[in-house]
Design an enzyme around this catalytic site. Structure first.
Site, mmCIF file in Angstrom:
data_model
loop_
_atom_site.group_PDB
_atom_site.id
_atom_site.type_symbol
_atom_site.label_atom_id
_atom_site.label_comp_id
_atom_site.label_asym_id
_atom_site.label_seq_id
_atom_site.Cartn_x
_atom_site.Cartn_y
_atom_site.Cartn_z
ATOM 1 N N THR A 149 -82.232 -58.772 -28.875
ATOM 2 C CA THR A 149 -81.030 -57.952 -29.452
ATOM 3 C C THR A 149 -80.981 -58.288 -30.646
ATOM 4 O O THR A 149 -80.986 -59.669 -31.186
ATOM 5 C CB THR A 149 -79.795 -58.047 -28.699
ATOM 6 O OG1 THR A 149 -78.850 -57.203 -29.572
ATOM 7 C CG2 THR A 149 -79.441 -59.462 -28.649
ATOM 8 N N TYR B 261 -72.703 -62.624 -26.252
ATOM 9 C CA TYR B 261 -73.994 -62.054 -25.963
ATOM 10 C C TYR B 261 -75.235 -62.454 -26.695
ATOM 11 O O TYR B 261 -76.420 -62.571 -26.172
ATOM 12 C CB TYR B 261 -73.770 -60.594 -25.868
ATOM 13 C CG TYR B 261 -74.942 -59.583 -25.667
ATOM 14 C CD1 TYR B 261 -75.641 -59.563 -24.749
ATOM 15 C CD2 TYR B 261 -75.173 -58.795 -26.845
ATOM 16 C CE1 TYR B 261 -76.813 -58.720 -24.482
ATOM 17 C CE2 TYR B 261 -76.429 -57.878 -26.590
ATOM 18 C CZ TYR B 261 -77.226 -57.823 -25.531
ATOM 19 O OH TYR B 261 -78.188 -57.224 -25.356
#
Ligand code: UFG
Length: 327
Positions: free
Chosen positions: A117, A141
């Protein structure tokens, strides 16, 4: 037929990847614990229920299917939740991925495609983020995904497991045939929440922060169509099959849109007003995330076809109105 083990194949991006893999002549084997995925979304190959924290179960699936590659999508991916319960993210994302990587090595599966990501890059004011940009995540995350990238590099060194890492920007849209689409419970992403607000399925959208250092005060994101994104994965798999080196690719379009601009586009596409309210910032959000994706275009030959904001919202709106999974 060549089997590809697709973790998270019952989820939003994984299910689209299974469709793309099957169209490219591979057999996708979905491995999913169905915590955030939907069995209804598994349409393009066998389904094996299992959890990445259960190593014997992973070994069993490798033995049964002898996949030529792994595509690893399974992860917890809510930025806000990752800030309030980080241990859940480190345990599920990092320990689960380590189990999977060690199982792939033990099974002599040589190719690993990993879903990372742009959140690994963190909040770098007004910088276009390419593959060489610093990785300074600001939420658990992103930190968990950066750790998995590091693990993959270590296993390339120790065991020769070759990898392609894709760092996604903001994935949107749905399969134009309506076979699969985006359905999260709970939903936290901007476009599906906006479409829900438009047709009254939930209350007004809240804009998370209007005091950012951007032209209209709202966060800027680079949106990429899920079908274009999974096309890149098939190209990444072929890259590894051709014996090329491990590589990182950032996947976005290079165009950034603010939350207010996404609202305007949604109103135009649906021809309906978006009910919204202005609220405080959400913890963990970066001001601006925009990709430099020329490496994927130049080296992989990636050609995004559907990644205009209008097309993404059009496809998401069609899925929103006609598609669903049984919860
Ligand atoms: N937003 C709102 N209101 C909402 C939801 C979102 O204003 O109700 C804003 C967010 O603050 C952000 C933008 O809309 O500025 C997009 O938010 P999303 O939740 O749709 O997506 P994120 O930008 O948080 O995406 C991040 C990373 C991705 C990662 C994803 C995982 O950028 O790489 O989280 O959920 F995959």
């Amino acid at each position: 037929m060549s089997n590809v083990l697709v973790t998270g194949g019952a989820g939003y991006i994984g299910s689209h990847a299974c469709k793309a893999l099957s169209h490219a002549g591979f057999t996708p084997i979905t491995f999913d614990n169905l915590v955030t995925g939907w069995q209804d979304a598994v349409k393009f190959g066998p389904f094996e229920k299992g959890d990445l924290l259960d190593r014997p179960r992973i070994d069993q699936v490798f033995a049964q299917y002898a996949p030529i590659a792994v595509m690893h999508f399974a992860a917890l991916s809510q930025v806000g939740e990752s800030m309030s319960v980080p241990g859940k993210y480190w345990r599920n994302n990092v320990m689960g991925s380590l189990n999977l990587i060690e199982a792939a090595v033990a099974a002599n599966c040589p190719n690993f495609v990993f879903s990372s990501t742009c959140a690994t890059h963190g909040d770098q004011d007004n910088v276009i983020l390419d593959e060489d940009s610093a990785q300074i995540p600001i939420n658990a995350y992103g930190a968990s995904k950066r750790a998995i990238e590091d693990i993959l590099r270590d296993f390339q060194g120790s065991d020769g497991l070759r990898h392609v890492i894709f760092r996604y920007f903001n994935v949107a849209g749905a399969d134009p045939d309506g076979e699969v689409g985006e359905f999260h419970q709970p939903e936290t992403h901007l476009i599906p929440l906006m479409l829900d607000a438009i047709d009254g399925k939930r209350d007004a959208l809240t804009i998370f922060g209007t005091d950012y250092n951007t032209p209209d005060g709202t966060c800027i994101r680079d949106y990429v169509h899920v079908c274009d994104l999974v096309d890149a994965h098939v190209l990444g798999l072929k890259w590894l099959q051709e014996g090329k080196q491990s590589r990182v690719f950032n996947l976005g379009t290079g165009a950034g849109f603010s939350v207010r601009e996404v609202i305007e586009h949604s109103q135009t596409v649906t021809n309906r007003p978006v009910p919204y309210a202005e609220g405080p910032r959400r913890a963990g959000d970066c001001t601006k995330l925009v990709s430099g994706s020329s490496r994927a275009v130049n080296e992989l030959g990636w050609k995004p076809h559907r990644s205009t904001l209008k097309q993404m919202i059009t496809d998401a709106w069609r899925w929103h109105q006609t598609g669903h999974y049984d919860a």
